[in-house]
Motif scaffolding. Structure first.
Motif, PDB file in Angstrom:
ATOM      1  N   ASP A  29       0.987  -1.103   0.153  1.00 19.17           N
ATOM      2  CA  ASP A  29      -0.319   0.297  -0.186  1.00 19.17           C
ATOM      3  C   ASP A  29       0.570   1.118   0.308  1.00 19.17           C
ATOM      4  O   ASP A  29       0.282   1.934  -0.454  1.00 19.17           O
ATOM      5  CB  ASP A  29      -0.850  -0.008   1.703  1.00 19.17           C
ATOM      6  CG  ASP A  29      -2.002  -0.976   0.866  1.00 19.17           C
ATOM      7  OD1 ASP A  29      -2.010  -0.936  -0.483  1.00 19.17           O
ATOM      8  OD2 ASP A  29      -2.893  -0.884   1.942  1.00 19.17           O
TER       9      ASP A  29
ATOM     10  N   TYR B   2      -0.759  -4.825  -8.457  1.00 13.03           N
ATOM     11  CA  TYR B   2      -1.067  -4.103  -7.213  1.00 13.03           C
ATOM     12  C   TYR B   2      -2.690  -5.025  -6.507  1.00 13.03           C
ATOM     13  O   TYR B   2      -3.353  -5.027  -6.762  1.00 13.03           O
ATOM     14  CB  TYR B   2      -1.637  -2.064  -7.223  1.00 13.03           C
ATOM     15  CG  TYR B   2      -2.560  -2.352  -6.101  1.00 13.03           C
ATOM     16  CD1 TYR B   2      -1.442  -2.226  -4.405  1.00 13.03           C
ATOM     17  CD2 TYR B   2      -3.890  -1.453  -5.419  1.00 13.03           C
ATOM     18  CE1 TYR B   2      -2.480  -1.845  -3.390  1.00 13.03           C
ATOM     19  CE2 TYR B   2      -4.286  -1.426  -4.779  1.00 13.03           C
ATOM     20  CZ  TYR B   2      -3.074  -1.135  -3.069  1.00 13.03           C
ATOM     21  OH  TYR B   2      -3.627  -0.580  -2.258  1.00 13.03           O
ATOM     22  N   ASN B   3      -2.222  -5.284  -5.269  1.00 14.61           N
ATOM     23  CA  ASN B   3      -3.692  -6.362  -4.754  1.00 14.61           C
ATOM     24  C   ASN B   3      -3.630  -7.635  -5.708  1.00 14.61           C
ATOM     25  O   ASN B   3      -4.702  -7.658  -5.765  1.00 14.61           O
ATOM     26  CB  ASN B   3      -4.041  -5.405  -4.445  1.00 14.61           C
ATOM     27  CG  ASN B   3      -5.006  -5.847  -3.105  1.00 14.61           C
ATOM     28  OD1 ASN B   3      -4.558  -6.934  -2.229  1.00 14.61           O
ATOM     29  ND2 ASN B   3      -6.107  -5.735  -2.664  1.00 14.61           N
TER      30      ASN B   3
HETATM   31  C1  LIG Z   1      -6.933  -6.718  -1.744  1.00 14.31           C
HETATM   32  O1  LIG Z   1      -8.213  -7.412  -2.318  1.00 14.31           O
HETATM   33  C2  LIG Z   1      -8.813  -7.955  -1.115  1.00 14.31           C
HETATM   34  C3  LIG Z   1      -9.149  -9.210  -1.948  1.00 14.31           C
HETATM   35  O2  LIG Z   1      -9.256  -9.681  -3.076  1.00 14.31           O
HETATM   36  C4  LIG Z   1      -9.895  -6.750  -0.341  1.00 14.31           C
HETATM   37  O3  LIG Z   1     -10.617  -7.370   0.016  1.00 14.31           O
HETATM   38  C5  LIG Z   1      -8.522  -5.600   0.148  1.00 14.31           C
HETATM   39  O4  LIG Z   1      -9.822  -4.903   0.441  1.00 14.31           O
HETATM   40  C6  LIG Z   1      -8.180  -5.204  -0.591  1.00 14.31           C
HETATM   41  N1  LIG Z   1      -7.148  -4.128  -0.502  1.00 14.31           N
HETATM   42  C7  LIG Z   1      -6.879  -3.474  -0.950  1.00 14.31           C
HETATM   43  C8  LIG Z   1      -6.718  -2.505   0.194  1.00 14.31           C
HETATM   44  O5  LIG Z   1      -7.223  -2.655  -2.244  1.00 14.31           O
END
Ligand SMILES: *[C@@H]1O[C@H](CO)[C@@H](O)[C@H](O)[C@H]1NC(C)=O
Ligand SMILES: *[C@@H]1O[C@H](CO)[C@@H](O)[C@H](O)[C@H]1NC(C)=O
Ligand SMILES: *[C@@H]1O[C@H](CO)[C@@H](O)[C@H](O)[C@H]1NC(C)=O
Ligand SMILES: *[C@@H]1O[C@H](CO)[C@@H](O)[C@H](O)[C@H]1NC(C)=O
Ligand SMILES: *[C@@H]1O[C@H](CO)[C@@H](O)[C@H](O)[C@H]1NC(C)=O
Length: 430
Positions: free
Chosen positions: A317, A342-343
């Motif tokens: 992040d 990202y993620n």
């Molecule tokens: C990242 O992805 C997960 C599920 O795929 C989700 O629950 C989470 O909120 C996401 N995190 C961000 C910081 O967007």
């Protein structure tokens, strides 16, 4: 020069005869590093008895008079092994260098001088294109990429080396004699080019003391984390090990994270970003990887990515927020290029030009320089965020061509220097 602190050397010399002491006062393991000031260069070397710390140098072309002198200090480092081996790590910073000037130098003292080496002073400003050789995980045994790196260093192909953690396997092994061997081995590269580092898991022994004492990185954290500017790039070196060896201090983890926040905020200020648009990070253990082993990067929520203690100190992040462009990792003994991610979501610039103005950082994992643990195989299944995987010994060339273009190439040593990956990271719309 005969000050009292060197008296023990002389007494030993008298009692053992000159030759017995010569090998203790002879400079060895010479290497260079940037200080953060483009017009300075630090020379670091080792002796096994206390001696003065002097570098004498000349500009070339010109007569080799070694008529410019710089002075520094040695610190005593006692390895944690049972022999408690004692070494003296000398550091001398050459200042007010002339940009792009080549210098020939030797280091030591009137008790003993090193061979002569040379380096080129860095260019100033942000309008030039630094060339880097980048790799992690290079050992003393099976350092397969080293001969090619030696040759290319002598051919003047690079401005700097980034060694992304894991040295010697290990620096502390055999009462740190493997560390000595490794540092002698890389002298053929590191005495000519700044050798910039970050710590890896193999440096853990005695609280990373061999790492902290042998290298001389910018800043005040003994090289555990620091940043510096190189042409149009701001480069951040960090310790992923603060997430894994918590017993050495949870404060270190918090301290590094706070420092990263501050450093990134500063680097991301519009005026700084205009001057140095590229933000590049290097750290040993990756957030993502698709190898076939039990490493943390195989987990969905790696601690480097999402943090520990209930999601604190996660780096993904943070790096996303401040628009880090390129993240360099190692630890896995292979090469892997990721799509901008990202993620776990891929953010290609466009389907045709995924690395042109991507909307997330680009990661590469380059940990196959060569070591006694050999290569790491890949997991058979393909991950959608993984763009390319190569299981060869080799290293990465990065040419930060200018403020909008970075050229990355993967060199395979197994394939006789063949370029096995080649791509441009382009950001011309910020
Ligand atoms: C990242 O992805 C997960 C599920 O795929 C989700 O629950 C989470 O909120 C996401 N995190 C961000 C910081 O967007
Ligand atoms: C070193 O010698 C060179 C060649 O004679 C000379 O040009 C230069 O000024 C000298 N430098 C110093 C610091 O004395
Ligand atoms: C050596 O170290 C001492 C104390 O840390 C410092 O005062 C001195 O300036 C140093 N000498 C040089 C030449 O750097
Ligand atoms: C390990 O070294 C760091 C400095 O790099 C220091 O802050 C920390 O207190 C040390 N931890 C232990 C347990 O000695
Ligand atoms: C940056 O480098 C690329 C690749 O060499 C080149 O095409 C482009 O024109 C350069 N941009 C500038 C502003 O020089």
């Amino acid at each position: 020069m005969l000050v009292l602190e060197y008296l023990p050397v002389l007494l030993v010399a008298v009692s053992l005869g000159q030759s017995a002491v010569l090998d203790k006062v002879q400079p060895e393991q010479v290497h260079l590093s940037y200080t953060g000031d483009p017009l300075s260069m630090t020379v670091t070397w080792t002796t096994f008895a206390p001696t003065p710390s002097v570098v004498k140098y000349s500009t070339v072309p010109g007569p080799l008079l070694f008529n410019i002198s710089a002075y520094g200090n040695a610190t005593q480092f006692v390895d944690g092994g049972f022999m408690k081996r004692k070494m003296f790590i000398h550091r001398v910073t050459l200042k007010n260098l002339t940009p792009t000037q080549r210098y020939v130098y030797h280091c030591g003292s009137d008790f003993g001088w090193s061979p002569q080496f040379s380096f080129r002073a860095m260019q100033t400003g942000s309008s030039w294109g630094p060339r880097l050789a980048v790799f992690g995980d290079m050992g003393n045994e099976n350092a397969q990429s080293l001969p090619r790196l030696q040759k290319e260093t002598q051919m003047d192909m690079y401005d700097v080396i980034l060694h992304v953690g894991d040295f010697a396997y290990d620096l502390d092994k055999d009462n740190a004699q493997i560390g000595d061997k490794f540092m002698r081995q890389v002298e053929s590269v590191a005495a000519y080019l700044p050798y910039m580092t970050c710590p890896g898991n193999h440096e853990e022994a005695y609280n990373f003391s061999n790492y902290r004492n042998r290298f001389s990185m910018p800043g005040t954290t003994e090289g555990l984390w620091y940043s510096w500017n190189l042409g149009p790039a701001h480069i951040i070196s960090l310790s992923t090990e603060v997430y894994f060896f918590i017993n050495y201090g949870k404060e270190l983890l918090a301290e590094q994270y706070r420092w990263l926040q501050k450093d990134l905020e500063e680097a991301n200020k519009p005026s700084n970003r205009l001057e140095r648009p590229w933000i590049i990070t290097m750290g040993h253990r990756p957030m993502y990887c698709s190898n076939f082993d039990k490493d943390d990067c195989l987990q969905h929520d790696t601690v480097v990515r999402t943090g520990i203690f209930g999601g604190q100190y996660g780096l993904e992040d943070l790096f996303y927020k401040y628009g880090v462009d390129l993240e360099i990792w190692a630890h896995e003994h292979s090469y892997e290029r990721l799509w901008p991610v990202y993620n776990y979501t891929v953010y290609k610039g466009s389907p045709e030009s995924p690395y042109t103005n991507p909307l997330a950082p680009v990661h590469i994992i380059t940990g196959s320089a060569g070591c006694n643990e050999r290569l790491d195989p890949f997991f058979p299944l393909h991950r959608e965020w993984s763009a390319l995987r190569i299981e060869d010994y080799g290293y990465t060339r990065i040419h930060i061509a200018n403020k909008t273009h970075i050229h990355l190439q993967q060199v395979s040593d197994d394939q006789n220097g063949e370029i096995v990956d080649d791509f441009w990271l382009i950001k011309d719309k910020r």
